[in-house]
Write a protein that holds these residues in place. Sequence first.
Motif, mmCIF file in Angstrom:
data_model
loop_
_atom_site.group_PDB
_atom_site.id
_atom_site.type_symbol
_atom_site.label_atom_id
_atom_site.label_comp_id
_atom_site.label_asym_id
_atom_site.label_seq_id
_atom_site.Cartn_x
_atom_site.Cartn_y
_atom_site.Cartn_z
ATOM 1 N N THR A 169 -0.246 -5.571 -6.822
ATOM 2 C CA THR A 169 -0.484 -4.125 -6.862
ATOM 3 C C THR A 169 0.018 -3.434 -5.588
ATOM 4 O O THR A 169 -0.146 -2.223 -5.433
ATOM 5 N N GLY A 170 0.622 -4.215 -4.682
ATOM 6 C CA GLY A 170 1.224 -3.629 -3.498
ATOM 7 C C GLY A 170 0.325 -3.522 -2.291
ATOM 8 O O GLY A 170 0.721 -2.935 -1.280
ATOM 9 N N GLU A 171 -0.877 -4.100 -2.338
ATOM 10 C CA GLU A 171 -1.816 -3.979 -1.222
ATOM 11 C C GLU A 171 -1.593 -5.011 -0.125
ATOM 12 O O GLU A 171 -2.039 -4.821 1.007
ATOM 13 N N VAL A 172 -0.946 -6.120 -0.456
ATOM 14 C CA VAL A 172 -0.725 -7.211 0.494
ATOM 15 C C VAL A 172 0.773 -7.483 0.580
ATOM 16 O O VAL A 172 1.473 -7.450 -0.437
ATOM 17 N N ASP A 173 1.266 -7.758 1.800
ATOM 18 C CA ASP A 173 2.691 -8.021 2.003
ATOM 19 C C ASP A 173 3.027 -9.505 2.063
ATOM 20 O O ASP A 173 4.112 -9.913 1.667
ATOM 21 N N ILE A 174 2.105 -10.312 2.606
ATOM 22 C CA ILE A 174 2.294 -11.756 2.691
ATOM 23 C C ILE A 174 0.985 -12.422 2.276
ATOM 24 O O ILE A 174 -0.060 -12.136 2.860
ATOM 25 N N THR A 175 1.028 -13.298 1.281
ATOM 26 C CA THR A 175 -0.184 -14.026 0.903
ATOM 27 C C THR A 175 -0.282 -15.305 1.710
ATOM 28 O O THR A 175 0.712 -15.812 2.228
ATOM 29 N N SER A 176 -1.489 -15.837 1.802
ATOM 30 C CA SER A 176 -1.678 -17.104 2.501
ATOM 31 C C SER A 176 -1.379 -18.286 1.592
ATOM 32 O O SER A 176 -1.142 -19.395 2.063
ATOM 33 N N ASN A 177 -1.374 -18.038 0.283
ATOM 34 C CA ASN A 177 -1.153 -19.105 -0.683
ATOM 35 C C ASN A 177 -0.890 -18.452 -2.036
ATOM 36 O O ASN A 177 -0.768 -17.231 -2.128
ATOM 37 N N VAL A 178 -0.809 -19.248 -3.084
ATOM 38 C CA VAL A 178 -0.767 -18.725 -4.449
ATOM 39 C C VAL A 178 -1.717 -19.567 -5.289
ATOM 40 O O VAL A 178 -1.936 -20.747 -4.994
ATOM 41 N N PRO A 179 -2.296 -19.008 -6.349
ATOM 42 C CA PRO A 179 -3.137 -19.817 -7.224
ATOM 43 C C PRO A 179 -2.287 -20.856 -7.949
ATOM 44 O O PRO A 179 -1.267 -20.515 -8.556
ATOM 45 N N ALA A 180 -2.679 -22.103 -7.830
ATOM 46 C CA ALA A 180 -1.877 -23.196 -8.379
ATOM 47 C C ALA A 180 -1.507 -23.010 -9.852
ATOM 48 O O ALA A 180 -0.352 -23.249 -10.236
#
Length: 547
Positions: free
Chosen positions: A264-275
């Motif tokens: 939705t555009g709120e985060v630029d870099i995630t720490s991980n992804v759901p497997a």
Amino acid sequence: MNPKLKLSFTTLVALSTSLASYSSLAANVPENTILAKEQTIVRGNDAEAATLDPMKAEGLTEMHIIRDLFEGLVIQDENGKVVPGVASRWENKDNQVYTFYLRKNAKWSDGTPVTAQDFVYALRRVANPASASPNAWYLKLASIENAADIISGKKPVDTLGVTALDPQTLQFTLDKPVPYFIAMTGHTAMMPVPEAAIKKFGEKWARPEHMVSNGAYTLTKWVINERIELKRNKNYWDNDHTVINKVVYIPFENQTSEMNRYLTGEVDITSNVPAPMATKLKQDHPQDYRVTPLLCTYYYAFNLQHKPFDDPRVRQALSYTIMRNVITDGITNVGNIPAFTFAHKDVAGFKATQPAYATMTQAQRDEKAKTLLKAAGFDEKHPLKGTLLYNTNESNKAIAVAIASMWKKTLGADITLENQEWKSYLSSRKSGNFDIMRASWCGDYNEASTFLNLFTTDNERNYAFYKNSEYDATINKAQKATDVGERNHSYDHAEALLSKDMPIAPIYYYMQPRLVRPTVGGFPMHNAEGKIYSKNLYIKAKTQFTK
């Protein structure tokens, strides 16, 4: 490196001086890049930070933020190479006396100079038994003179082998030669801290209203379980080359929530992804999906203080039964690699000999496991029982459910799952309040000892509570070895002992998937320790991207 190669003192000094000629890296913006007007970046974090005090930080969750707030003697470039931080250069005598020369323009966020005494104060604070620092072990590991005796209360803190020769010159004296010591100084435990602020505000010094920091950013806001905000530190010595003005860290224990807020555009870099979403994300968002090496090993620790897990046959049976390829290919599904030894396969200069059980088929391992567990006194009428602790996280849960199912199906073991949020988990593992525990270890520097030292008897991070005098002697021998081949031989023997005694079950070597917005520039793709410095990033204008 050729195992037979030995370097003279003159060569080592030349190498050190050459390495130190690099300037500390900041944002390297290519020509013709159009920068966005607003230079704010939002980074997802694994959980709520337990602390922002470098002396107390134990996990990556805290270290991601602390690396933006504080800077040690050295840092790393985008490829994981050690480059100068607060120190502009250094010298090395016989791998046992290291002298660092600090930048004269290094300042704290309040404008006062960063001095050698700030490092002396910080390191003595870590070593002081009264501090009860969870990172005190690291100073012993680095072999800083008298660290072990100070931590155990046998010598006064002021005998620690670190000295301010003058305001800009810091010298370390070690108990023994440590050829990789320079890389070790990048750890959060060896960062400077502001003595005046700590003495004035005590435990509350690391809060937004009181913190003084020397990194590229300062702490401006901390809303527990919601966000941590940092702003650019105008007094940082290399502020002119920093582009990002504001950094926001948002804690996520639920990776699906993190993914949704990214989409939705709120985060630029995630720490991980759901497997479970990894394959689809890679297909649907190829420009965003990034996978990088990460010098970490995922493992289960057995509590050797609890029966029946004090029996190596029980531990071996449980380890053998884990279908590692199912975990990596069917659950995590992001390129992680099955592990049968502890030190990460990509650690510099060392490749462990694989244990015998690694070469068996899974069917052979299962049969061996059944035999071992029966010999230990467990069968259908007397099933093995215990608890498995993991910190709250979707991937950890999926792995725990799968492994408990494997143990139930193959061994008839009845293992109860217990999840805890991060702070409670840290408390439980420290107190040994578990039978089996999910854990991971990420290298503090790129050398095998950063992994294998973990299971020496006196290491405070030895959460298996493993005690083996032969293992301790083997690691000690490795640390004293001046020849690389001799040192690796000891490391290999240490790995063999871990496979035999099985205080832990290595499960996989990490690869780190993330979602990174295409407008983010400067993201490091080849730093094996996963270090992302916000000061090296920048936001490109969206006008440069077309769908």
